[in-house]
Design a protein around this motif. Structure first.
Motif, PDB file in Angstrom:
ATOM      1  N   ALA A  48       0.826  -1.211   0.000  1.00 44.62           N
ATOM      2  CA  ALA A  48       0.000   0.000   0.000  1.00 44.62           C
ATOM      3  C   ALA A  48       0.859   1.259   0.000  1.00 44.62           C
ATOM      4  CB  ALA A  48      -0.915  -0.012   1.232  1.00 44.62           C
ATOM      5  N   LEU A  49       1.946   1.223   0.767  1.00 39.20           N
ATOM      6  CA  LEU A  49       2.854   2.371   0.796  1.00 39.20           C
ATOM      7  C   LEU A  49       3.443   2.604  -0.593  1.00 39.20           C
ATOM      8  CD1 LEU A  49       4.585   4.433   2.617  1.00 39.20           C
ATOM      9  CD2 LEU A  49       6.339   2.678   2.545  1.00 39.20           C
ATOM     10  N   ALA A  50       3.894   1.515  -1.215  1.00 35.27           N
ATOM     11  CA  ALA A  50       4.473   1.621  -2.560  1.00 35.27           C
ATOM     12  C   ALA A  50       3.411   2.117  -3.544  1.00 35.27           C
ATOM     13  CB  ALA A  50       5.030   0.271  -2.998  1.00 35.27           C
ATOM     14  N   GLY A  51       2.167   1.661  -3.360  1.00 35.44           N
ATOM     15  CA  GLY A  51       1.087   2.080  -4.242  1.00 35.44           C
ATOM     16  C   GLY A  51       0.844   3.584  -4.192  1.00 35.44           C
ATOM     17  N   ALA A  52       1.059   4.164  -3.007  1.00 33.61           N
ATOM     18  CA  ALA A  52       0.803   5.604  -2.842  1.00 33.61           C
ATOM     19  C   ALA A  52       1.776   6.458  -3.644  1.00 33.61           C
ATOM     20  CB  ALA A  52       0.868   5.972  -1.362  1.00 33.61           C
ATOM     21  N   VAL A  53       2.959   5.911  -3.974  1.00 35.08           N
ATOM     22  CA  VAL A  53       3.922   6.695  -4.753  1.00 35.08           C
ATOM     23  C   VAL A  53       3.999   6.177  -6.196  1.00 35.08           C
ATOM     24  CG1 VAL A  53       5.289   7.343  -2.740  1.00 35.08           C
ATOM     25  CG2 VAL A  53       5.922   5.289  -4.020  1.00 35.08           C
ATOM     26  N   ALA A  54       2.990   5.383  -6.592  1.00 33.23           N
ATOM     27  CA  ALA A  54       3.017   4.749  -7.924  1.00 33.23           C
ATOM     28  C   ALA A  54       3.173   5.763  -9.046  1.00 33.23           C
ATOM     29  CB  ALA A  54       1.751   3.924  -8.120  1.00 33.23           C
ATOM     30  N   ALA A  55       2.585   6.938  -8.884  1.00 33.29           N
ATOM     31  CA  ALA A  55       2.618   7.933  -9.962  1.00 33.29           C
ATOM     32  C   ALA A  55       3.907   8.749  -9.992  1.00 33.29           C
ATOM     33  CB  ALA A  55       1.416   8.870  -9.818  1.00 33.29           C
ATOM     34  N   THR A  56       4.816   8.505  -9.043  1.00 34.32           N
ATOM     35  CA  THR A  56       6.066   9.264  -9.006  1.00 34.32           C
ATOM     36  C   THR A  56       7.179   8.448  -9.655  1.00 34.32           C
ATOM     37  OG1 THR A  56       6.971   8.335  -6.960  1.00 34.32           O
ATOM     38  CG2 THR A  56       5.304  10.058  -6.718  1.00 34.32           C
ATOM     39  N   PRO A  57       8.329   9.070  -9.941  1.00 32.65           N
ATOM     40  CA  PRO A  57       9.442   8.308 -10.528  1.00 32.65           C
ATOM     41  C   PRO A  57       9.886   7.143  -9.644  1.00 32.65           C
ATOM     42  CG  PRO A  57       9.878  10.679 -10.614  1.00 32.65           C
ATOM     43  CD  PRO A  57       8.623  10.499  -9.817  1.00 32.65           C
ATOM     44  N   LEU A  58       9.576   7.212  -8.349  1.00 35.71           N
ATOM     45  CA  LEU A  58       9.963   6.172  -7.412  1.00 35.71           C
ATOM     46  C   LEU A  58       9.046   4.947  -7.520  1.00 35.71           C
ATOM     47  CD1 LEU A  58      12.020   5.812  -5.064  1.00 35.71           C
ATOM     48  CD2 LEU A  58      10.339   6.846  -3.539  1.00 35.71           C
ATOM     49  N   GLY A  59       7.875   5.131  -8.194  1.00 30.60           N
ATOM     50  CA  GLY A  59       6.839   4.104  -8.218  1.00 30.60           C
ATOM     51  C   GLY A  59       7.301   2.687  -8.519  1.00 30.60           C
ATOM     52  N   PRO A  60       7.908   2.448  -9.703  1.00 30.99           N
ATOM     53  CA  PRO A  60       8.307   1.082 -10.057  1.00 30.99           C
ATOM     54  C   PRO A  60       9.295   0.484  -9.065  1.00 30.99           C
ATOM     55  CG  PRO A  60       8.504   2.583 -11.950  1.00 30.99           C
ATOM     56  CD  PRO A  60       8.181   3.430 -10.778  1.00 30.99           C
ATOM     57  N   LEU A  61      10.271   1.297  -8.602  1.00 34.89           N
ATOM     58  CA  LEU A  61      11.267   0.813  -7.647  1.00 34.89           C
ATOM     59  C   LEU A  61      10.609   0.371  -6.346  1.00 34.89           C
ATOM     60  CD1 LEU A  61      14.354   3.236  -7.665  1.00 34.89           C
ATOM     61  CD2 LEU A  61      14.314   0.778  -8.101  1.00 34.89           C
ATOM     62  N   ALA A  62       9.676   1.220  -5.861  1.00 37.02           N
ATOM     63  CA  ALA A  62       9.019   0.934  -4.589  1.00 37.02           C
ATOM     64  C   ALA A  62       8.143  -0.313  -4.700  1.00 37.02           C
ATOM     65  CB  ALA A  62       8.198   2.144  -4.139  1.00 37.02           C
ATOM     66  N   ALA A  63       7.431  -0.438  -5.823  1.00 33.18           N
ATOM     67  CA  ALA A  63       6.559  -1.599  -6.016  1.00 33.18           C
ATOM     68  C   ALA A  63       7.394  -2.877  -6.048  1.00 33.18           C
ATOM     69  CB  ALA A  63       5.762  -1.448  -7.308  1.00 33.18           C
ATOM     70  N   ASP A  64       8.506  -2.828  -6.769  1.00 38.26           N
ATOM     71  CA  ASP A  64       9.395  -3.975  -6.855  1.00 38.26           C
ATOM     72  C   ASP A  64       9.939  -4.336  -5.472  1.00 38.26           C
ATOM     73  OD1 ASP A  64      11.034  -5.925  -8.196  1.00 38.26           O
ATOM     74  OD2 ASP A  64      12.733  -4.595  -7.801  1.00 38.26           O
ATOM     75  N   ALA A  65      10.335  -3.285  -4.707  1.00 37.66           N
ATOM     76  CA  ALA A  65      10.904  -3.517  -3.373  1.00 37.66           C
ATOM     77  C   ALA A  65       9.873  -4.154  -2.455  1.00 37.66           C
ATOM     78  CB  ALA A  65      11.393  -2.196  -2.783  1.00 37.66           C
ATOM     79  N   ALA A  66       8.634  -3.671  -2.485  1.00 32.43           N
ATOM     80  CA  ALA A  66       7.589  -4.239  -1.627  1.00 32.43           C
ATOM     81  C   ALA A  66       7.365  -5.702  -1.980  1.00 32.43           C
ATOM     82  CB  ALA A  66       6.287  -3.442  -1.775  1.00 32.43           C
ATOM     83  N   GLY A  67       7.369  -6.011  -3.292  1.00 28.97           N
ATOM     84  CA  GLY A  67       7.192  -7.392  -3.727  1.00 28.97           C
ATOM     85  C   GLY A  67       8.332  -8.280  -3.257  1.00 28.97           C
ATOM     86  N   LYS A  68       9.571  -7.789  -3.383  1.00 31.22           N
ATOM     87  CA  LYS A  68      10.745  -8.575  -2.992  1.00 31.22           C
ATOM     88  C   LYS A  68      10.737  -8.833  -1.483  1.00 31.22           C
ATOM     89  CE  LYS A  68      13.196  -9.281  -6.808  1.00 31.22           C
ATOM     90  NZ  LYS A  68      13.212  -8.132  -7.665  1.00 31.22           N
ATOM     91  N   LEU A  69      10.404  -7.798  -0.703  1.00 29.05           N
ATOM     92  CA  LEU A  69      10.391  -7.967   0.753  1.00 29.05           C
ATOM     93  C   LEU A  69       9.320  -8.974   1.150  1.00 29.05           C
ATOM     94  CD1 LEU A  69      10.975  -4.438   2.363  1.00 29.05           C
ATOM     95  CD2 LEU A  69      12.589  -6.261   1.955  1.00 29.05           C
ATOM     96  N   ALA A  70       8.157  -8.905   0.477  1.00 30.50           N
ATOM     97  CA  ALA A  70       7.071  -9.837   0.799  1.00 30.50           C
ATOM     98  C   ALA A  70       7.496 -11.271   0.488  1.00 30.50           C
ATOM     99  CB  ALA A  70       5.817  -9.471   0.014  1.00 30.50           C
ATOM    100  N   ALA A  71       8.344 -11.426  -0.554  1.00 28.51           N
ATOM    101  CA  ALA A  71       8.810 -12.758  -0.936  1.00 28.51           C
ATOM    102  C   ALA A  71       9.995 -13.211  -0.089  1.00 28.51           C
ATOM    103  CB  ALA A  71       9.193 -12.756  -2.413  1.00 28.51           C
ATOM    104  N   GLY A  72      10.420 -12.340   0.850  1.00 26.78           N
ATOM    105  CA  GLY A  72      11.484 -12.739   1.770  1.00 26.78           C
ATOM    106  C   GLY A  72      12.881 -12.439   1.279  1.00 26.78           C
ATOM    107  N   SER A  73      12.992 -11.698   0.156  1.00 28.51           N
ATOM    108  CA  SER A  73      14.323 -11.339  -0.330  1.00 28.51           C
ATOM    109  C   SER A  73      14.594  -9.890   0.065  1.00 28.51           C
ATOM    110  CB  SER A  73      14.377 -11.536  -1.836  1.00 28.51           C
ATOM    111  OG  SER A  73      15.169 -10.545  -2.449  1.00 28.51           O
TER     112      SER A  73
END
Lengths: 454, 163
Positions: A48-73
């Protein structure tokens, strides 16, 4: 500041504020628990945090990071991306608060025209690993060993003037974690605060100094001084108006110290700045020539480029010139509600020492920012009728941090300023207890001189 | 009085480390509760170049006192020496009786009681570790100045006067 301005500040809800802070709280909860044990709910908070910045240049990086952390990496770059997302949200909160305050006050603010290039200093790598380790473990898992494990790396950073800023921040965080260890045994955790410090440290380590400075000359009319302090650092920050341009500026001087140097003795650390401390103690203006002014409104203080001028009453400056002064921009990285510290002047109020009442409007004093190194006390605030202060926002509300007050004590008008003791206490009682305690700075400097170079 | 204050958890600027009380530093320039010990440095009364390193282990109450060059303190004859007494006196001034008593796990109404109620004996605790921590403490005062403003210090308001 008038009652109508105070009312305007509070008028209606601040759109999006609660939602933004809710997302931040979700991240902070995950950080308290540790990214190694995220679980479904906390993983969703990161998404959700990553989703809030989706429209900014940080969006893709944050979404990827949230996914990786959720997967335990968990890698440092992912943590940095999410720290960036949290910082972006709080930056937006800061901007909304400051815009509302500026509108209420009718204050104009310069646009940001500086830059802060990224950097990667090899000296910071141990501290970056420590910050990652803290995030993986979570605050609740922090023990003495983990809390202290970066001490040596932090010392190394403190010794490098270019890394001092990050070093001072990390040293403050490490001291709090050490004092709180084992953190798992604490009933309440300062989760917002520690996440703030953690995220700022992670980003600050990768950010270079502010660029885009100009040289300025003119006369500084002091408004008041804000004093910051933790166990091993102290900073005095003077808010002033730079004439002839009518610009609000700040100038700061900091010093390393130890925890046994506190209260009025903190000023001893700044005695190699006699021009600045003299102006504070004696209420003088300052003439400056060719001093560096950062686009953040920070004047880089250099004693050699300054001289004391004529007597200048901060209350006269606040009454006559503060209203029309223009404010500097805030650097993007610094945008956080804690950094909102706007000079204001309020008079004609009544107070019980905790809250001021002005024509039906109310504003609490920020009593947690009342230093022991000056003459301001809650008793004096109660007797006060005029105040130069900084507007602060924390924990969901506005507060007024007093820098100076005019009060009526035993029917006599008195004025007291945070910087009155800049060249030593002027209060007899404080002077006496200080003489009894001896001067900790000179005792420790003597010990250092004798024992360190062996 | 602070019923309407926001929860601790939601505040950015607050005091986490309890403030320490000011005290005279001439006799005992350094006291800390760290590494499972109450430890510190006591300046010699007779030789300005000499300091004693004194420490008491929490829980077991083993204690030691020696010069920074590891020469045993002559005052340690089956009981804590005057340096250990000074160490506890100053620790109580700096942190308060309760906190020191709780850390050492010893009971007493006064600083003197704490030392009397220790039930450990002389124990070999290396002075070098404590002394190097003292030197690191002093090294803060020798850091080169830096002129850049530290915006992060807004998280650390000067430790407030509590009325």
């Amino acid at each position: 500041m008038l009652a109508t301005q105070l009312a305007a500040l509070r008028e209606g809800p601040q759109p999006g504020l609660d939602e933004a802070l809710g997302l931040v709280a979700g991240f902070d909860d995950a950080l308290a628990n540790g990214f190694a044990r995220l679980g479904e709910e906390r993983a969703e908070a990161l998404t959700a945090l990553a989703g809030a910045v989706a429209a900014t240049p940080l969006g893709p990086l944050a979404a990827d990071a949230a996914g990786k952390l959720a997967a335990g990496s968990i890698a440092e770059e992912h943590l940095t991306a999410l720290a960036g997302a949290r910082t972006t949200l709080l930056g937006a909160v800061h901007d909304a608060l400051l815009a509302r305050l500026d509108t209420a006050l009718g204050r104009t603010r310069a646009p940001w025209n500086g830059s802060q290039p990224p950097t990667a200093d090899p000296l910071t790598s141990a501290c970056r690993s420590w910050l990652a380790e803290l995030a993986i473990t979570g605050w609740r898992g922090v023990d003495h060993e983990l809390a202290s494990s970066a001490d040596q790396a932090i010392q190394g950073m403190l010794a490098e003037p270019r890394l001092r800023r990050a070093g001072v921040l990390l040293d403050g965080l490490a001291a709090e974690l050490r004092a709180s260890s084992p953190v798992g045994a604490m009933e309440h955790l300062p989760v917002r605060r520690w996440a703030d410090l953690w995220a700022r440290a992670l980003l600050l380590i990768r950010t270079g100094a502010v660029e885009g400075a100009e040289e300025v000359s003119g006369r500084l009319l002091p408004l008041g001084v804000d004093i910051h302090e933790h166990g091993t650092a102290a900073q005095i920050q003077l808010h002033a108006i730079l004439e002839p341009h009518g610009r609000l500026v700040r100038t700061s001087v900091s010093a390393a110290k130890v925890d046994t140097i506190a209260g009025p003795f903190v000023w001893q650390l700044f005695q190699d700045h006699p021009v600045l401390t003299g102006a504070l103690a004696k209420h003088l203006s300052l003439e400056i020539t060719g001093m560096t002014l950062l686009p953040s409104g920070d004047l880089i203080w250099q004693e050699a480029k300054a001289g004391v001028g004529a007597y200048s009453d901060p209350f006269a400056t606040a009454r006559v010139q503060l209203g029309g002064a223009s404010a500097p921009a805030v650097p993007p990285l610094d945008r956080h509600p804690v950094r909102v510290a706007e000079p204001v002047f309020v008079e004609g109020y009544k107070s019980d020492g905790a809250v001021i009442r002005l024509d039906g409007a109310e504003l609490p004093f920020d009593l947690d920012r009342l230093p022991q190194s000056g003459p301001l006390t809650p008793q004096l605030l109660k007797a006060s009728t005029a105040c130069i202060g900084l507007m602060r926002w924390d924990g969901g509300g506005w507060r007024l941090q007093p820098l100076a007050v005019q009060a009526s004590v035993k029917k006599e008008p008195v004025a007291a300023h945070n910087g009155d003791w800049a060249q030593g206490p002027t209060d007899q009682k404080v002077l006496k207890s200080g003489a009894k305690a001896g001067d900790p700075v000179s005792v420790l400097k003597e010990r250092a001189g004798r024992l360190l170079r062996k | 009085m602070n019923a309407d204050r926001p929860a601790w958890e939601q505040l950015s600027a607050l005091r986490v480390v309890s403030p320490i009380q000011p005290r005279k530093l001439a006799k005992v320039p350094f006291v800390e509760m760290a590494e499972g010990r109450l430890q510190g440095v006591v300046s010699s009364g007779s030789d300005i170049e000499r300091v004693y390193v004194s420490s008491i282990t929490a829980g077991t109450h083993g204690y030691n006192c020696s010069t920074n060059n590891n020469r045993p303190c002559g005052g340690l004859r089956g009981a804590p020496c005057k340096h250990l007494h000074s160490l506890v006196d100053e620790a109580v001034l700096q942190y308060g009786l309760d906190q020191v008593a709780r850390y050492l796990r010893v009971e007493g109404e006064r600083a003197g009681d704490l030392v009397r109620n220790l039930d450990g004996g002389h124990e070999s605790i290396p002075a070098a570790v404590v002394f190097s921590r003292f030197l690191r403490h002093l090294a803060y005062l020798e850091l080169p100045p830096a002129s850049e403003p530290i915006a992060e210090m807004h998280w650390f308001p000067s430790l407030g006067a509590v009325s």
